[in-house]
Scaffold this active site. Structure first.
Site, PDB file in Angstrom:
ATOM      1  N   HIS A   1       0.837  -1.269   0.071  1.00  0.00           N
ATOM      2  CA  HIS A   1       0.035  -0.034   0.012  1.00  0.00           C
ATOM      3  C   HIS A   1       0.924   1.114   0.154  1.00  0.00           C
ATOM      4  O   HIS A   1       1.251   1.945   0.950  1.00  0.00           O
ATOM      5  CB  HIS A   1      -0.902  -0.027   1.244  1.00  0.00           C
ATOM      6  CG  HIS A   1      -2.069   0.833   1.168  1.00  0.00           C
ATOM      7  ND1 HIS A   1      -3.166   0.595   1.781  1.00  0.00           N
ATOM      8  CD2 HIS A   1      -1.997   2.397   0.774  1.00  0.00           C
ATOM      9  CE1 HIS A   1      -3.997   1.622   1.629  1.00  0.00           C
ATOM     10  NE2 HIS A   1      -3.542   2.712   0.837  1.00  0.00           N
TER      11      HIS A   1
ATOM     12  N   HIS B   1       1.462   5.088  -2.018  1.00  0.00           N
ATOM     13  CA  HIS B   1       1.015   6.294  -2.940  1.00  0.00           C
ATOM     14  C   HIS B   1       2.302   6.742  -3.416  1.00  0.00           C
ATOM     15  O   HIS B   1       3.024   7.574  -2.821  1.00  0.00           O
ATOM     16  CB  HIS B   1       0.306   6.870  -2.286  1.00  0.00           C
ATOM     17  CG  HIS B   1      -1.192   6.620  -1.835  1.00  0.00           C
ATOM     18  ND1 HIS B   1      -2.354   6.591  -2.501  1.00  0.00           N
ATOM     19  CD2 HIS B   1      -1.470   6.063  -0.392  1.00  0.00           C
ATOM     20  CE1 HIS B   1      -3.145   6.081  -1.565  1.00  0.00           C
ATOM     21  NE2 HIS B   1      -2.727   5.612  -0.492  1.00  0.00           N
TER      22      HIS B   1
ATOM     23  N   ARG C   1       2.244   8.636  -6.353  1.00  0.00           N
ATOM     24  CA  ARG C   1       1.667  10.102  -6.958  1.00  0.00           C
ATOM     25  C   ARG C   1       1.804  10.094  -8.114  1.00  0.00           C
ATOM     26  O   ARG C   1       1.131  11.108  -8.846  1.00  0.00           O
ATOM     27  CB  ARG C   1       2.178  11.300  -6.278  1.00  0.00           C
ATOM     28  CG  ARG C   1       1.841  11.359  -4.586  1.00  0.00           C
ATOM     29  CD  ARG C   1       0.219  11.096  -4.458  1.00  0.00           C
ATOM     30  NE  ARG C   1       0.322  11.264  -2.868  1.00  0.00           N
ATOM     31  CZ  ARG C   1      -1.087  10.795  -2.186  1.00  0.00           C
ATOM     32  NH1 ARG C   1      -1.872  10.144  -2.984  1.00  0.00           N
ATOM     33  NH2 ARG C   1      -1.141  10.995  -1.027  1.00  0.00           N
TER      34      ARG C   1
ATOM     35  N   ASN D   1      -4.956   5.937  -7.068  1.00  0.00           N
ATOM     36  CA  ASN D   1      -5.514   7.143  -7.182  1.00  0.00           C
ATOM     37  C   ASN D   1      -4.530   8.315  -7.590  1.00  0.00           C
ATOM     38  O   ASN D   1      -4.097   9.171  -6.738  1.00  0.00           O
ATOM     39  CB  ASN D   1      -5.982   7.708  -5.706  1.00  0.00           C
ATOM     40  CG  ASN D   1      -5.055   7.492  -4.538  1.00  0.00           C
ATOM     41  OD1 ASN D   1      -3.836   7.138  -4.884  1.00  0.00           O
ATOM     42  ND2 ASN D   1      -5.185   8.321  -3.594  1.00  0.00           N
TER      43      ASN D   1
ATOM     44  N   HIS E   1     -10.997  -0.139   0.942  1.00  0.00           N
ATOM     45  CA  HIS E   1     -10.871   1.058   1.980  1.00  0.00           C
ATOM     46  C   HIS E   1     -12.128   1.337   2.680  1.00  0.00           C
ATOM     47  O   HIS E   1     -13.040   1.769   2.054  1.00  0.00           O
ATOM     48  CB  HIS E   1     -10.468   2.312   1.185  1.00  0.00           C
ATOM     49  CG  HIS E   1     -10.393   3.694   2.187  1.00  0.00           C
ATOM     50  ND1 HIS E   1      -9.222   4.376   2.313  1.00  0.00           N
ATOM     51  CD2 HIS E   1     -11.545   4.233   2.558  1.00  0.00           C
ATOM     52  CE1 HIS E   1      -9.648   5.528   3.038  1.00  0.00           C
ATOM     53  NE2 HIS E   1     -10.894   5.362   3.627  1.00  0.00           N
TER      54      HIS E   1
ATOM     55  N   HIS F   1      -5.604  -0.939   5.839  1.00  0.00           N
ATOM     56  CA  HIS F   1      -5.455  -0.044   6.923  1.00  0.00           C
ATOM     57  C   HIS F   1      -6.307  -0.178   8.077  1.00  0.00           C
ATOM     58  O   HIS F   1      -7.007   0.604   8.361  1.00  0.00           O
ATOM     59  CB  HIS F   1      -5.097   1.317   6.688  1.00  0.00           C
ATOM     60  CG  HIS F   1      -6.092   2.143   5.668  1.00  0.00           C
ATOM     61  ND1 HIS F   1      -7.638   1.808   5.497  1.00  0.00           N
ATOM     62  CD2 HIS F   1      -5.686   2.641   4.565  1.00  0.00           C
ATOM     63  CE1 HIS F   1      -8.151   2.425   4.453  1.00  0.00           C
ATOM     64  NE2 HIS F   1      -6.886   2.966   3.811  1.00  0.00           N
TER      65      HIS F   1
ATOM     66  N   ASN G   1      -6.105   9.030   7.269  1.00  0.00           N
ATOM     67  CA  ASN G   1      -7.592   8.423   6.958  1.00  0.00           C
ATOM     68  C   ASN G   1      -7.258   7.062   6.534  1.00  0.00           C
ATOM     69  O   ASN G   1      -6.482   6.656   5.612  1.00  0.00           O
ATOM     70  CB  ASN G   1      -8.229   9.227   5.713  1.00  0.00           C
ATOM     71  CG  ASN G   1      -9.694   8.537   5.648  1.00  0.00           C
ATOM     72  OD1 ASN G   1      -9.994   7.918   6.442  1.00  0.00           O
ATOM     73  ND2 ASN G   1     -10.335   9.037   4.595  1.00  0.00           N
TER      74      ASN G   1
ATOM     75  N   ASP H   1       0.830   2.596   3.694  1.00  0.00           N
ATOM     76  CA  ASP H   1      -0.138   3.550   3.450  1.00  0.00           C
ATOM     77  C   ASP H   1       0.680   4.914   3.234  1.00  0.00           C
ATOM     78  O   ASP H   1       0.216   5.925   3.629  1.00  0.00           O
ATOM     79  CB  ASP H   1      -1.204   3.727   4.221  1.00  0.00           C
ATOM     80  CG  ASP H   1      -2.289   4.517   3.701  1.00  0.00           C
ATOM     81  OD1 ASP H   1      -2.240   5.032   2.314  1.00  0.00           O
ATOM     82  OD2 ASP H   1      -3.375   5.063   4.221  1.00  0.00           O
TER      83      ASP H   1
ATOM     84  N   HIS I   1       2.709  14.392   0.657  1.00  0.00           N
ATOM     85  CA  HIS I   1       1.905  15.581   0.242  1.00  0.00           C
ATOM     86  C   HIS I   1       2.774  16.776   0.158  1.00  0.00           C
ATOM     87  O   HIS I   1       3.700  17.013   0.978  1.00  0.00           O
ATOM     88  CB  HIS I   1       0.798  16.033   1.298  1.00  0.00           C
ATOM     89  CG  HIS I   1      -0.701  14.880   1.267  1.00  0.00           C
ATOM     90  ND1 HIS I   1      -1.435  15.175   0.144  1.00  0.00           N
ATOM     91  CD2 HIS I   1      -0.914  14.117   2.120  1.00  0.00           C
ATOM     92  CE1 HIS I   1      -2.239  13.928   0.526  1.00  0.00           C
ATOM     93  NE2 HIS I   1      -1.997  13.479   1.658  1.00  0.00           N
TER      94      HIS I   1
END
Length: 430
Positions: free
Chosen positions: A58, A60, A62, A92, A179, A232, A278, A305, A309
């Site tokens: 898991h 990200h 980006r 995503n 999720h 998660h 989250n 996860d 950012h």
């Protein structure tokens, strides 16, 4: 790269007795006392634990679309520095990884970067919009060979769509990673619903919003006879539901993040958005149950996860800040503090929860193999006796939103090998 040989002297495989590990080209060819190979590069690993290369289910990354937060280059370098030899890249992105073309692009960029294997996760629904299924078959048959599908960041809340997705992936042995977040119960939610949210005046994210979806989807997976993975997991109730589903023999697996094993919702009192995530940080009782669930195997694996950012998305007022935390470069160290140093897991079990099981769930044949002659030379050398404060400014990730900043954690990844090639040596990228 072929033709490279290594002899790693005196490492402790899974914390057992010291042994010399010989790597020839891409394969472990010998493990034992005094083994070696003429012309091989030698590495003194006395005092270091050798583990199979870690696998993250898991992550990200980006890219494409949010390269201001992370790229496949920077994210996989961060992964290698954390001891990972494979990561699963969540869908995503922008554009969303809901077609064979986008998933192949991510897969090829991962191969070009070369720091670790990148296995794309396909979206469950087109554009993550939750209205119609994405092109599972095309993604599965693409060069990326997608086997895990998730709308992570959003819940597949429509029960009919979720049933169809579970039915569809049976054809090629895939898995749906959910999720678990009932959207109507979490509208405007900012943190865990409980005593702390009441004191702080922040809208609560109730545990039942996670648990209700997990219960529903376990039942759907059983009805369809398909494979479900729960992303998660964060509440004590979720652990109990998953334990019940597994007791039935249903094909349900689950992951927990490092931050949910260590941090609690009391940290939100600072209103520092670095703690906004989250699902949210939960209570100390939840943390204790998550640790027990990981220890007894109810929760199959640790997954980061990793959610990078840009600075402006986190250094702002709590209410408008983005959800998410970085985690690749600190994951093994947090697991040492939360699970090993507390006596809940030994290093062989860490290898199971952070390498073997996530590789199996993610359908990765060349990863998660035991340290043994004939296995691919994917391994991490780790110093459990080291200790240092976390400084996100030194991380390879393009983002700095680590909830562990300033916290002193045990351990240090000293070396990482991907199919016999050193991606990290002496704690630094090669």
């Amino acid at each position: 790269m072929t033709g490279t040989s290594w002899v790693i002297r005196g490492a402790r495989p899974l914390d057992a007795e010291p042994a010399d590990i010989t790597i020839t080209d891409e394969t472990i060819t010998a493990i034992g006392d005094g083994v070696g190979q003429k012309g091989a590069q030698e590495l003194d690993a006395a005092g270091l634990i050798a583990l199979p290369g870690l696998v993250d289910l898991h992550t990200h990354l980006r890219e494409p679309g949010r390269e201001d937060a992370e790229t496949i280059e920077t994210g996989t370098l961060a992964a290698a520095l954390g001891g990972f030899t494979a990561v699963h890249a969540m869908a995503n992105t922008d554009p969303v990884a809901d077609t064979a073309g986008v998933t192949e692009q991510i897969w090829r960029l991962g191969r070009a970067a070369g720091h670790c294997d990148v296995q794309p996760v396909g979206a469950v629904t087109v554009g993550l919009a939750g209205s119609r299924l994405a092109e599972f078959g095309a993604m599965a048959e693409s060069a990326a060979r997608v086997r895990v599908f998730s709308d992570d960041g959003r819940c597949v809340s429509d029960a009919v769509l979720m049933r169809r997705a579970l039915e569809y992936v049976k054809a090629f042995g895939g898995v749906i990673a959910q999720h678990a977040q009932e959207p109507r119960l979490t509208e405007g939610a900012q943190m865990n619903e409980g005593a702390a949210s009441g004191r702080l005046g922040l809208a609560g994210w109730p545990a039942v919003a996670e648990e209700a979806i997990i219960a529903r989807d376990c039942l759907l997976a059983a009805h369809v006879g398909s494979a479900l993975h729960i992303c998660h997991v964060s509440t004590a109730g979720s652990v109990e539901i998953i334990r019940w589903a597994k007791s039935k023999g249903w094909r349900v697996t689950a992951e927990v993040t490092p931050h949910h094993l260590l941090l609690t919702d009391d940290l939100v009192a600072s209103y520092d958005p670095v703690y906004k995530v989250n699902p949210p940080l939960r209570t100390a009782a939840d943390v204790a149950t998550l640790r027990e669930g990981l220890a007894d195997g109810t929760i199959d694996c640790v997954a980061t996860d990793h959610a990078p950012h840009p600075v402006e998305a986190k250094e702002t007022e709590w209410a408008v800040a983005a959800f998410g935390m970085t985690g690749l470069e600190t994951a093994l160290r947090v697991v040492q503090q939360a699970m090993v140093d507390t006596g809940l897991l030994g290093w062989a079990q860490v290898a199971d929860r952070m390498s073997a099981r996530p590789a199996a769930i993610g359908r990765l044949s060349g990863q998660g193999q035991p340290l043994a002659p004939g296995s691919p030379a994917n391994l991490v050398l780790y110093d459990p006796a080291a200790s240092s404060a976390v400084d996100p400014a030194t991380h390879a990730s393009r983002s700095r939103n680590s909830p562990f900043a300033g916290l002193t954690l045990p351990g240090q990844v000293v070396g990482t090998f991907l199919r016999g090639r050193a991606t990290v040596l002496d704690g630094k990228p090669t």
